[in-house]
Scaffold this motif. Structure first.
Motif, PDB file in Angstrom:
ATOM      1  N   UNK A  20       0.800  -1.359  -0.058  1.00  0.00           N
ATOM      2  CA  UNK A  20      -0.052  -0.035  -0.068  1.00  0.00           C
ATOM      3  C   UNK A  20       1.044   1.185  -0.085  1.00  0.00           C
ATOM      4  N   UNK A  21       1.946   1.018   0.877  1.00  0.00           N
ATOM      5  CA  UNK A  21       2.675   2.410   0.964  1.00  0.00           C
ATOM      6  C   UNK A  21       3.500   2.722  -0.381  1.00  0.00           C
ATOM      7  N   UNK A  22       3.906   1.606  -1.013  1.00  0.00           N
ATOM      8  CA  UNK A  22       4.753   1.934  -2.211  1.00  0.00           C
ATOM      9  C   UNK A  22       3.883   2.343  -3.542  1.00  0.00           C
ATOM     10  N   UNK A  23       2.701   1.875  -3.407  1.00  0.00           N
ATOM     11  CA  UNK A  23       1.490   2.063  -4.281  1.00  0.00           C
ATOM     12  C   UNK A  23       1.462   3.690  -4.282  1.00  0.00           C
ATOM     13  N   UNK A  35       4.447   6.054  -5.232  1.00  0.00           N
ATOM     14  CA  UNK A  35       4.896   5.673  -6.492  1.00  0.00           C
ATOM     15  C   UNK A  35       3.933   6.558  -7.403  1.00  0.00           C
ATOM     16  N   UNK A  36       2.782   6.375  -7.326  1.00  0.00           N
ATOM     17  CA  UNK A  36       1.784   7.282  -7.993  1.00  0.00           C
ATOM     18  C   UNK A  36       1.950   8.839  -7.714  1.00  0.00           C
ATOM     19  N   UNK A  37       2.065   9.181  -6.388  1.00  0.00           N
ATOM     20  CA  UNK A  37       2.400  10.684  -5.990  1.00  0.00           C
ATOM     21  C   UNK A  37       3.666  11.119  -6.725  1.00  0.00           C
ATOM     22  N   UNK A  38       4.435  10.539  -6.641  1.00  0.00           N
ATOM     23  CA  UNK A  38       5.822  10.823  -7.530  1.00  0.00           C
ATOM     24  C   UNK A  38       5.848  10.911  -9.034  1.00  0.00           C
ATOM     25  N   UNK A  39       4.813  10.005  -9.495  1.00  0.00           N
ATOM     26  CA  UNK A  39       4.733  10.019 -10.976  1.00  0.00           C
ATOM     27  C   UNK A  39       3.384  10.659 -11.304  1.00  0.00           C
ATOM     28  N   UNK A  40       2.849  11.532 -10.556  1.00  0.00           N
ATOM     29  CA  UNK A  40       1.781  12.388 -10.998  1.00  0.00           C
ATOM     30  C   UNK A  40       0.555  11.516 -11.341  1.00  0.00           C
ATOM     31  N   UNK A  41       0.489  10.442 -10.737  1.00  0.00           N
ATOM     32  CA  UNK A  41      -0.765   9.606 -10.763  1.00  0.00           C
ATOM     33  C   UNK A  41      -0.628   8.724 -12.243  1.00  0.00           C
ATOM     34  N   UNK A  42       0.368   8.575 -12.848  1.00  0.00           N
ATOM     35  CA  UNK A  42       0.503   8.100 -14.140  1.00  0.00           C
ATOM     36  C   UNK A  42       1.356   6.747 -13.732  1.00  0.00           C
ATOM     37  N   UNK A  43       0.422   5.739 -14.195  1.00  0.00           N
ATOM     38  CA  UNK A  43       1.117   4.106 -14.054  1.00  0.00           C
ATOM     39  C   UNK A  43       2.157   3.904 -14.970  1.00  0.00           C
TER      40      UNK A  43
END
Ligand SMILES: Cc1ncc(COP(=O)(O)O)c(C=O)c1O
Length: 424
Positions: free
Chosen positions: A90-93, A96-104
């Motif tokens: 959960x923490x990693x997800x 990651x999404x925060x840092x990538x502007x929500x783009x998977x």
């Protein structure tokens, strides 16, 4: 065969410390360990233990720990942070999404079923996208498991090994992350992480056997081989753990279907190089239908298999599936194959010299405790139901073949040529 970078094939990467990290990352209960008391007595063995991976995270196979751990390692490396400090899935997800502007990120792979399902599951849990290609003839149920996790899945007209190359091509064309459970030219990091994920089940199994039977440890282990990633990781774990504890490493049996027996053929060649098996790789034991070995898995197997490389007819897998069902364990084709073969070996007719030779070569007898991984549940329900209805297949002269390979340090004082004996 491409050369792995230094350190890549060291068993130290797959030891108890790694297994502890994997177990901590998932934080889930171990899968069950089921002792087959009746079978052990009937086969004149001290113990037969089934590590039941059909129960792993609701995904019916051990592969999910590899796929998800490997994806997590990739994401944490991409973020430049330690995986252990990410707060689990959960923490990693979130990070990651925060840092990538929500783009998977899109991960692409080829699978004969379980690895693709693992990647699809991991992508969903970790907030990423998965694209999965499958070889021709793949069962619809296996496709459905993958698409059920929101992944894109295409069944191609290729065999497994060509389909792997196709997935790598697609990654290049589209700028996706090629996420495979086997190596390729200059491709070692991700398959190594995936293998590390597999060590957890071995760690759990050893603890469970000790608890169940007052400190007992397996003397023998049976490992199914597709590309050899799972077998390499588990054997790597066992080598590290048993050596750390000053104990003899279990005698290992490597098992493959007769039409996709690349490890058996490589062992038979006997110089440490690999032999690729080509063609349709036709077998109902779908998870093991691979003709090209992993360049991480194979060197570990070649160096550390102190036991035998075995290829079997499909019928033995069906026998194993029915036997496990009668013990309350749901076993798919790969899972059934292990038990079906051990039963064949231990209940061989009195005049079966081949079985007697292998039992002797492996030192299998009343003191032996055999650990077998039921690596999958009924991942192809249609074939599972069909197999349960069929009668057991009787022992036949050519339903298995083997290459015995005892390592010099554990074999008797016979000359080396005798120790590395290839069965005619
Ligand atoms: C259920 C099952 N068992 C065993 C294996 C063999 O693992 P590997 O390909 O790493 O040798 C696989 C591989 O797909 C599998 O799906």
């Amino acid at each position: 065969m491409s050369s792995p970078p230094p350190g890549t094939v060291e068993t130290a990467r797959f030891g108890p410390e790694t297994a502890a990290h994997v177990r901590a990352f998932f934080g889930t209960e171990p899968t069950p360990l089921v002792p087959l008391r009746g079978s052990a007595a009937a086969w004149r063995l001290a113990g037969v233990y089934i590590k039941d991976e059909s129960k792993r995270l609701g995904q019916q196979a051990f592969k999910v720990f590899g796929g998800a751990y490997g994806m997590a390692c990739w994401m944490s490396k991409n973020l430049g942070v330690e995986l252990q400090s990410c707060g689990g899935i959960e923490g990693l997800r979130k990070t990651y999404l925060e840092k990538k502007g929500g783009v998977p990120t899109t991960f692409v792979t080829c699978t004969d079923g379980n690895h693709g399902r693992a990647v699809a599951w991991a992508a969903k849990q970790l907030g990423q996208k998965a694209v999965v290609y499958m070889p021709k003839g793949s069962a619809q149920a296996r496709v459905d498991h993958i698409t059920g996790h929101g992944a894109e899945c295409t069944v191609t007209e290729m065999n497994y090994d060509d389909c792997v190359k196709f997935a790598a091509e697609k990654a290049k064309q589209n700028g996706w992350v090629y996420f495979q459970d086997t190596t390729g030219p200059d491709y070692f990091e991700i398959p190594g992480w995936i293998m590390q994920g597999y060590t957890a089940m071995a760690d759990e199994a050893i603890e469970q056997i000790k608890q169940l039977d007052e400190g007992a440890l397996p003397t023998h282990v049976l490992l199914q081989v597709g590309v050899g990633s799972m077998a390499g990781a588990v054997l790597g774990y066992l080598v590290e753990r048993f050596r750390q504890e000053g104990l003899p490493v279990p005698v290992a049996m490597m098992l493959e279907p007769e039409n996709a027996a690349c490890a058996y053929e490589s062992a038979k060649k006997g110089d440490g190089s690999t032999v690729d098996v080509e063609g349709d790789l036709e077998s109902m034991i779908a998870g093991l239908c691979c003709g090209v070995l992993s360049d991480i898995g194979w060197p570990i197997l070649w160096k550390h298999v102190d036991g035998a490389f075995v290829k079997i007819a499909d019928g033995l897998a069906g026998n194993g599936m029915r036997l496990l069902k009668s013990e309350g364990v749901e076993a798919g084709e790969c899972g059934g194959a292990g038990v079906g073969f051990v039963r064949r070996l231990m209940l061989a007719p009195a005049d079966d010299k081949k079985a007697a030779e292998l039992r002797r070569g492996l030192g299998l007898g009343p003191e032996s405790r055999v650990l077998i991984f039921n690596t999958e549940g009924a991942t192809d329900p249609a074939n599972y139901e069909k197999q349960l209805q069929l009668p057991d297949v009787p022992a036949a002269a050519h339903d298995f073949e083997f290459v015995l390979r005892r390592l010099p340090e554990t074999a008797t004082s016979e000359p080396l040529a005798e120790m590395l004996k290839v069965q005619a």
